[in-house]
Design a protein around this motif. Structure first.
Motif, PDB file in Angstrom:
ATOM      1  N   UNK A   1      24.435  24.621  96.642  1.00  0.00           N
ATOM      2  CA  UNK A   1      25.563  25.548  96.612  1.00  0.00           C
ATOM      3  C   UNK A   1      26.840  24.749  96.426  1.00  0.00           C
ATOM      4  N   UNK A   2      27.779  25.325  95.727  1.00  0.00           N
ATOM      5  CA  UNK A   2      29.055  24.681  95.464  1.00  0.00           C
ATOM      6  C   UNK A   2      30.195  25.609  95.873  1.00  0.00           C
TER       7      UNK A   2
ATOM      8  N   UNK B   1      36.068  22.837 105.051  1.00  0.00           N
ATOM      9  CA  UNK B   1      37.183  23.047 105.974  1.00  0.00           C
ATOM     10  C   UNK B   1      38.525  23.084 105.252  1.00  0.00           C
ATOM     11  N   UNK B   2      38.598  22.519 104.023  1.00  0.00           N
ATOM     12  CA  UNK B   2      39.851  22.520 103.271  1.00  0.00           C
ATOM     13  C   UNK B   2      40.276  23.914 102.837  1.00  0.00           C
TER      14      UNK B   2
ATOM     15  N   UNK C   1      31.687  24.298 109.609  1.00  0.00           N
ATOM     16  CA  UNK C   1      32.947  23.647 109.246  1.00  0.00           C
ATOM     17  C   UNK C   1      34.073  24.002 110.206  1.00  0.00           C
ATOM     18  N   UNK C   2      33.785  24.865 111.187  1.00  0.00           N
ATOM     19  CA  UNK C   2      34.756  25.138 112.239  1.00  0.00           C
ATOM     20  C   UNK C   2      35.616  26.366 112.049  1.00  0.00           C
TER      21      UNK C   2
ATOM     22  N   UNK D   1      31.313  18.291 100.974  1.00  0.00           N
ATOM     23  CA  UNK D   1      30.939  17.033 101.612  1.00  0.00           C
ATOM     24  C   UNK D   1      30.767  17.134 103.121  1.00  0.00           C
ATOM     25  N   UNK D   2      31.282  18.195 103.740  1.00  0.00           N
ATOM     26  CA  UNK D   2      31.223  18.271 105.203  1.00  0.00           C
ATOM     27  C   UNK D   2      30.113  19.172 105.719  1.00  0.00           C
ATOM     28  N   UNK D   3      29.369  19.834 104.820  1.00  0.00           N
ATOM     29  CA  UNK D   3      28.239  20.681 105.221  1.00  0.00           C
ATOM     30  C   UNK D   3      27.110  20.475 104.222  1.00  0.00           C
TER      31      UNK D   3
END
Length: 300
Positions: free
Chosen positions: A165-166, A184-185, A211-212, A256-258
């Motif tokens: 997924x993207x 998160x961005x 991602x919070x 990159x974070x998930x």
């Protein structure tokens, strides 16, 4: 208690009116009503109570319906198997699949199978995940291609491949020039998601939680390509599989974070012997799809 009456019972029990059921069966309404009363007499209990124009099942009716469904499913499967034994090269495979796969995976799989078994016919249906599970449990489909394990005790699921997924963003988005970003961005941005009931919706919400944050939902749709079009129009962002058809202007960025991916697999009912054409197709899918489609992320 004949088979036709049981089929009429099942149709009315599913919510069809007596008028609709009688018309489809080429019966008069009084004839259908008499048949249902005879069935209640044979069962020894009241199976329906009237609610307006619709007959509602009683508790006894619900219990009877479960066994009627099983009996008719077994009978239909037996009749179908007999027909397929008589003409094994022209059998029918009832197949249901997630509509997302209709533009790339399913056509390729069918083309490869039919090149080896040209006489086979397919009954195809498209659904969200809940509808696919119902197709198997109801016996209207022998096999389904879906994303994620349904997790149902009566269903067996085998992973075929993993689809990355993207993060799809509008062409002029502030992150559009990047190749990789953190989910998160975009925590404060508007998300475009599938409606509840689709596995991709649940996956996206889980990824956002990792991602919070909880996604702020601006639009909901029923098809991935619709979501992709809304992202292209600048209405929000979305976690989507890479496009398999025409290129979209919306950039699709690696996260990159998930661990952003979804499983794609084949499911069938436990304890149900598949008819020969469906079993042949099942074996073909399990043997060929992983080798053909499961590539490193970003190359699909």
């Amino acid at each position: 208690m004949d088979v036709q009456t049981l089929r009429l019972f099942r149709e009315v029990a599913a919510g069809a009116t007596v008028t609709e059921t009688a018309a489809r069966a080429h019966l008069t309404q009084p004839a259908l009503s008499r048949a249902l009363r005879r069935l209640e007499h044979d069962a020894g209990a009241e199976l329906f109570r009237r609610s307006g124009r619709v007959l509602r099942l009683t508790p006894a009716g619900h219990a009877f319906q479960r066994h009627v469904d099983l009996a008719l499913d077994q009978l239909d499967q037996g009749l179908r198997e007999v027909g397929e034994i008589v003409a094994p090269d022209t059998g029918v495979v009832p197949l249901a699949f997630l509509h997302t796969f209709g533009t790339w995976l399913v056509p390729a799989v069918l083309r490869g199978f039919l090149s080896e078994h040209p006489g086979t016919r397919f009954e195809l249906r498209q659904h969200g995940e809940a509808g696919l599970e119902a197709e198997l449990l109801d016996g209207t489909a022998d096999l389904v291609i879906t994303s994620g394990d349904p997790g149902h005790l009566q269903l067996r699921w085998a992973r075929l491949l993993v689809e990355p997924l993207r993060l799809a963003v509008p062409p002029h988005h502030r992150l559009a020039g990047r190749a990789r970003v953190r989910l998160a961005d975009v925590a404060d941005e508007t998300f475009i998601l599938l409606r509840p009931g689709y596995a991709l919706r649940k996956t996206t919400e889980q990824l956002c939680a990792e991602a919070g944050f909880a996604p702020r939902i601006g639009f909901e749709g029923d098809e991935v390509e619709t979501l992709r079009g809304l992202v292209t129009a600048g209405l929000g962002v979305s976690a989507l599989p890479l496009p398999h058809t025409a290129a979209f202007p919306a950039p699709h960025l690696e996260l990159t974070d998930v661990d952003a991916a979804r499983d794609i697999g084949l499911a069938w009912a436990v304890g149900r012997n598949l008819p020969p054409p469906s079993e042949t197709f099942r074996r073909h899918v399990l043997a060929t799809v992983p080798a053909r489609f499961d590539r490193p992320q970003g190359t699909m």
